[in-house]
Design an enzyme around this catalytic site. Structure first.
Site, PDB file in Angstrom:
ATOM      1  N   TYR A  22      78.671 -83.854 -65.388  1.00 42.03           N
ATOM      2  CA  TYR A  22      77.211 -84.000 -65.374  1.00 42.03           C
ATOM      3  C   TYR A  22      76.621 -84.425 -66.721  1.00 42.03           C
ATOM      4  O   TYR A  22      75.416 -84.636 -66.816  1.00 42.03           O
ATOM      5  CB  TYR A  22      76.569 -82.684 -64.904  1.00 42.03           C
ATOM      6  CG  TYR A  22      76.993 -82.292 -63.503  1.00 42.03           C
ATOM      7  CD1 TYR A  22      76.700 -83.116 -62.427  1.00 42.03           C
ATOM      8  CD2 TYR A  22      77.716 -81.119 -63.269  1.00 42.03           C
ATOM      9  CE1 TYR A  22      77.108 -82.786 -61.142  1.00 42.03           C
ATOM     10  CE2 TYR A  22      78.125 -80.773 -61.982  1.00 42.03           C
ATOM     11  CZ  TYR A  22      77.816 -81.612 -60.926  1.00 42.03           C
ATOM     12  OH  TYR A  22      78.216 -81.283 -59.655  1.00 42.03           O
ATOM     13  N   HIS A  79      74.425 -81.026 -49.298  1.00 44.98           N
ATOM     14  CA  HIS A  79      75.541 -81.193 -48.375  1.00 44.98           C
ATOM     15  C   HIS A  79      75.478 -80.239 -47.190  1.00 44.98           C
ATOM     16  O   HIS A  79      76.280 -80.357 -46.267  1.00 44.98           O
ATOM     17  CB  HIS A  79      76.861 -80.983 -49.140  1.00 44.98           C
ATOM     18  CG  HIS A  79      76.891 -81.691 -50.460  1.00 44.98           C
ATOM     19  ND1 HIS A  79      76.818 -83.063 -50.565  1.00 44.98           N
ATOM     20  CD2 HIS A  79      76.936 -81.226 -51.743  1.00 44.98           C
ATOM     21  CE1 HIS A  79      76.831 -83.407 -51.854  1.00 44.98           C
ATOM     22  NE2 HIS A  79      76.898 -82.302 -52.588  1.00 44.98           N
ATOM     23  N   HIS A  99      71.378 -87.975 -57.528  1.00 44.97           N
ATOM     24  CA  HIS A  99      72.516 -87.179 -58.011  1.00 44.97           C
ATOM     25  C   HIS A  99      72.999 -87.772 -59.318  1.00 44.97           C
ATOM     26  O   HIS A  99      73.092 -89.008 -59.446  1.00 44.97           O
ATOM     27  CB  HIS A  99      73.671 -87.184 -57.007  1.00 44.97           C
ATOM     28  CG  HIS A  99      73.276 -86.642 -55.676  1.00 44.97           C
ATOM     29  ND1 HIS A  99      73.097 -85.304 -55.447  1.00 44.97           N
ATOM     30  CD2 HIS A  99      72.954 -87.271 -54.524  1.00 44.97           C
ATOM     31  CE1 HIS A  99      72.703 -85.132 -54.204  1.00 44.97           C
ATOM     32  NE2 HIS A  99      72.602 -86.303 -53.617  1.00 44.97           N
ATOM     33  N   LEU A 100      73.333 -86.907 -60.247  1.00 46.34           N
ATOM     34  CA  LEU A 100      73.911 -87.401 -61.497  1.00 46.34           C
ATOM     35  C   LEU A 100      75.280 -88.023 -61.258  1.00 46.34           C
ATOM     36  O   LEU A 100      75.598 -89.087 -61.791  1.00 46.34           O
ATOM     37  CB  LEU A 100      74.028 -86.253 -62.514  1.00 46.34           C
ATOM     38  CG  LEU A 100      72.702 -85.679 -62.978  1.00 46.34           C
ATOM     39  CD1 LEU A 100      72.490 -84.299 -62.394  1.00 46.34           C
ATOM     40  CD2 LEU A 100      72.633 -85.620 -64.478  1.00 46.34           C
ATOM     41  N   SER A 101      76.088 -87.333 -60.470  1.00 40.51           N
ATOM     42  CA  SER A 101      77.442 -87.814 -60.205  1.00 40.51           C
ATOM     43  C   SER A 101      77.447 -88.711 -58.967  1.00 40.51           C
ATOM     44  O   SER A 101      76.512 -88.667 -58.150  1.00 40.51           O
ATOM     45  CB  SER A 101      78.383 -86.618 -59.987  1.00 40.51           C
ATOM     46  OG  SER A 101      77.981 -85.863 -58.845  1.00 40.51           O
TER      47      SER A 101
HETATM   48  C1  DQA Z   1      74.812 -82.997 -57.727  1.00 44.44           C
HETATM   49  C2  DQA Z   1      76.055 -83.174 -56.858  1.00 44.44           C
HETATM   50  C3  DQA Z   1      76.258 -81.976 -55.956  1.00 44.44           C
HETATM   51  O1  DQA Z   1      77.430 -82.133 -55.186  1.00 44.44           O
HETATM   52  C4  DQA Z   1      76.393 -80.708 -56.773  1.00 44.44           C
HETATM   53  O2  DQA Z   1      76.492 -79.588 -55.921  1.00 44.44           O
HETATM   54  C5  DQA Z   1      75.296 -80.534 -57.752  1.00 44.44           C
HETATM   55  C6  DQA Z   1      74.873 -81.702 -58.518  1.00 44.44           C
HETATM   56  C7  DQA Z   1      74.660 -84.147 -58.741  1.00 44.44           C
HETATM   57  O3  DQA Z   1      73.561 -84.283 -59.282  1.00 44.44           O
HETATM   58  O4  DQA Z   1      75.610 -84.881 -59.001  1.00 44.44           O
HETATM   59  O5  DQA Z   1      74.797 -79.440 -57.977  1.00 44.44           O
HETATM   60  O6  DQA Z   1      73.668 -82.998 -56.892  1.00 44.44           O
END
Ligand code: DQA
Length: 148
Positions: A22, A79, A99-101
């Site tokens: 992240y 999810h 989403h960051l990732s």
């Molecule tokens: C997230 C991706 C999700 O799978 C994870 O549970 C997060 C961060 C992201 O920003 O990449 O808490 O939402």
């Protein structure tokens, strides 16, 4: 134009949470940058973060009559939470899922989003900068100015 920014569980820990995934930018940094971009675009942003599913749903309900659009990173609730999608659909505020990732390049359970079918767009994999792209894209799609 008023844009709500809603972050979910454990995103308050950005900066120290799994930095290899992240990054090291904090949520406060992200919110500060969004405020700068909002100024540039001539819109207002209102940022919130909650760890609980019910709190997130309550926050979405508060958008009625108060928000013209939203950025939503629901963390792991992305999810699993049909309830959060129902709330987003109920208030009918156009939102971009952030989403960051890149959730599609991670474990199988993260490759499914309960929220995406209701989203105007999804931005994922750009790290913290993705919030900025999402804000520019959302404002542009709502008829505001989107530069850069
Ligand atoms: C997230 C991706 C999700 O799978 C994870 O549970 C997060 C961060 C992201 O920003 O990449 O808490 O939402």
């Amino acid at each position: 134009m008023r844009i709500a920014v809603l972050n979910g569980p454990s995103l308050n820990l950005l900066g120290s949470r799994e930095p290899a995934i992240y990054g090291t930018v904090t949520l406060a940094d992200i919110e500060r940058r969004l405020a700068e971009v909002a100024d540039e675009l001539g819109v207002a942003v209102d940022c919130a973060q909650h760890n609980g599913e019910g709190e997130l749903i309550d926050a979405v309900h508060e958008w009625r009559g108060r928000a013209d659009g939203a950025l939503v990173n629901a963390g792991a609730y992305t999810h699993t939470s049909l309830a959060l999608r129902d709330a987003l659909t109920a208030v009918a505020v156009p939102f971009v899922e952030v989403h960051l990732s890149n959730i599609f390049a991670r474990e199988p359970e993260r490759r499914v989003s309960m929220l995406a079918p209701a989203a105007r767009a999804v931005v994922c994999g750009f790290g913290a900068t993705g919030y900025e792209w999402a804000l520019r894209g959302l404002v542009g799609s709502l008829g505001g100015v989107a530069r850069g």
